[in-house]
Write a protein that holds these residues in place. Structure first.
Motif, PDB file in Angstrom:
ATOM      1  N   ALA A 117       0.911  -1.197  -0.025  1.00 45.53           N
ATOM      2  CA  ALA A 117       0.126  -0.053  -0.053  1.00 45.53           C
ATOM      3  C   ALA A 117       0.962   1.361   0.114  1.00 45.53           C
ATOM      4  O   ALA A 117       0.432   2.162  -0.570  1.00 45.53           O
ATOM      5  CB  ALA A 117      -0.859  -0.010   1.436  1.00 45.53           C
ATOM      6  N   LEU A 118       2.091   1.258   0.639  1.00 46.25           N
ATOM      7  CA  LEU A 118       2.950   2.342   0.685  1.00 46.25           C
ATOM      8  C   LEU A 118       4.343   1.758   0.770  1.00 46.25           C
ATOM      9  O   LEU A 118       4.546   0.767   1.412  1.00 46.25           O
ATOM     10  CB  LEU A 118       2.267   3.094   1.964  1.00 46.25           C
ATOM     11  N   CYS A 119       5.233   2.491   0.330  1.00 37.90           N
ATOM     12  CA  CYS A 119       6.665   2.263   0.426  1.00 37.90           C
ATOM     13  C   CYS A 119       7.279   3.462   1.021  1.00 37.90           C
ATOM     14  O   CYS A 119       6.957   4.670   0.850  1.00 37.90           O
ATOM     15  CB  CYS A 119       7.565   2.141  -0.981  1.00 37.90           C
ATOM     16  N   LEU A 120       7.902   3.235   2.493  1.00 35.79           N
ATOM     17  CA  LEU A 120       8.142   4.419   3.197  1.00 35.79           C
ATOM     18  C   LEU A 120      10.028   3.747   3.672  1.00 35.79           C
ATOM     19  O   LEU A 120      10.484   3.018   3.617  1.00 35.79           O
ATOM     20  CB  LEU A 120       7.453   4.180   4.579  1.00 35.79           C
ATOM     21  N   ARG A 121      10.646   5.164   3.712  1.00 35.92           N
ATOM     22  CA  ARG A 121      12.127   5.079   4.162  1.00 35.92           C
ATOM     23  C   ARG A 121      12.362   5.637   5.372  1.00 35.92           C
ATOM     24  O   ARG A 121      11.676   6.550   5.780  1.00 35.92           O
ATOM     25  CB  ARG A 121      12.851   5.593   3.078  1.00 35.92           C
ATOM     26  N   LEU A 122      13.354   5.028   6.260  1.00 32.06           N
ATOM     27  CA  LEU A 122      13.747   5.661   7.569  1.00 32.06           C
ATOM     28  C   LEU A 122      14.796   6.751   7.295  1.00 32.06           C
ATOM     29  O   LEU A 122      14.899   7.514   8.151  1.00 32.06           O
ATOM     30  CB  LEU A 122      14.136   4.448   8.344  1.00 32.06           C
ATOM     31  N   SER A 123      15.741   6.405   6.352  1.00 31.23           N
ATOM     32  CA  SER A 123      16.457   7.258   5.944  1.00 31.23           C
ATOM     33  C   SER A 123      17.028   7.233   4.377  1.00 31.23           C
ATOM     34  O   SER A 123      16.865   6.207   3.793  1.00 31.23           O
ATOM     35  CB  SER A 123      17.907   6.703   6.887  1.00 31.23           C
ATOM     36  N   SER A 124      17.628   8.110   3.979  1.00 33.26           N
ATOM     37  CA  SER A 124      18.295   8.040   2.663  1.00 33.26           C
ATOM     38  C   SER A 124      19.383   7.599   2.530  1.00 33.26           C
ATOM     39  O   SER A 124      19.949   7.049   1.489  1.00 33.26           O
ATOM     40  CB  SER A 124      18.579   9.550   2.058  1.00 33.26           C
ATOM     41  N   MET A 125      19.982   7.182   3.713  1.00 33.27           N
ATOM     42  CA  MET A 125      21.342   6.171   3.630  1.00 33.27           C
ATOM     43  C   MET A 125      20.844   4.736   4.165  1.00 33.27           C
ATOM     44  O   MET A 125      19.874   4.530   4.623  1.00 33.27           O
ATOM     45  CB  MET A 125      22.095   6.930   4.886  1.00 33.27           C
TER      46      MET A 125
END
Length: 155
Positions: A117-125
């Motif tokens: 349903a969604l892709c989420l990131r915790l950090s760009s690293m």
């Protein structure tokens, strides 16, 4: 509210286990987080697509049938903690069951991410798996603290 974290990897370093346990112990009874782990696929000379597909299949078996699947991926949406808290509030208020999915060392299967349903990131690293798990649990706790006007989150 029920929350699931489905993750590839069964043996986390002791520091990561301790940190996750600490944040889980702070959560109120009506905000339950369940961690479901699956074993990583052995490399054995397999190609990346095959590894990711095998891990995705395992992850699908541990996801609750009624879950809103959120794939954790470094290429996912970049939210602030306030946006995350607002989404958590919306899922809670609509009786949704969010399931956050953390892939293995080689990331999540592209097809799995497309179906989420969604892709989420915790950090760009790029983060080590154990740290990603700790950060996700901490952010869920922080989002709860915002929703509950608890002093943990200060802005």
């Amino acid at each position: 509210m029920k929350i699931c974290i489905a993750a590839v990897g069964q043996r986390m370093p002791s520091w990561a286990d301790a940190a996750v346990r600490e944040f889980l112990s702070r959560m109120p009874r009506d905000f339950r987080i369940e961690i479901r782990e699956v074993r990583p696929e052995p490399r054995n000379g397999q190609g990346l697509a095959r590894l990711q597909a095998a891990e995705a299949a395992r992850l699908r078996t541990v996801l609750p049938a009624d879950a809103v699947v959120i794939a954790m991926d470094e290429g996912g949406n970049d939210w602030t903690t306030a946006q995350f808290a607002a989404s958590l509030s919306g899922w809670r208020d609509s009786a949704c069951f969010p399931a956050f999915v953390i892939g293995g060392a080689d990331g999540l299967d592209p097809g799995f991410k497309r179906q989420a349903a969604l892709c989420l990131r915790l950090s760009s690293m790029t983060l080590p798996h154990a740290l990603a798990r700790v950060l996700l649990v901490e952010q869920i706790y922080r989002a709860w603290s915002i929703l509950a006007s608890h002093p943990y989150h200060r802005s």
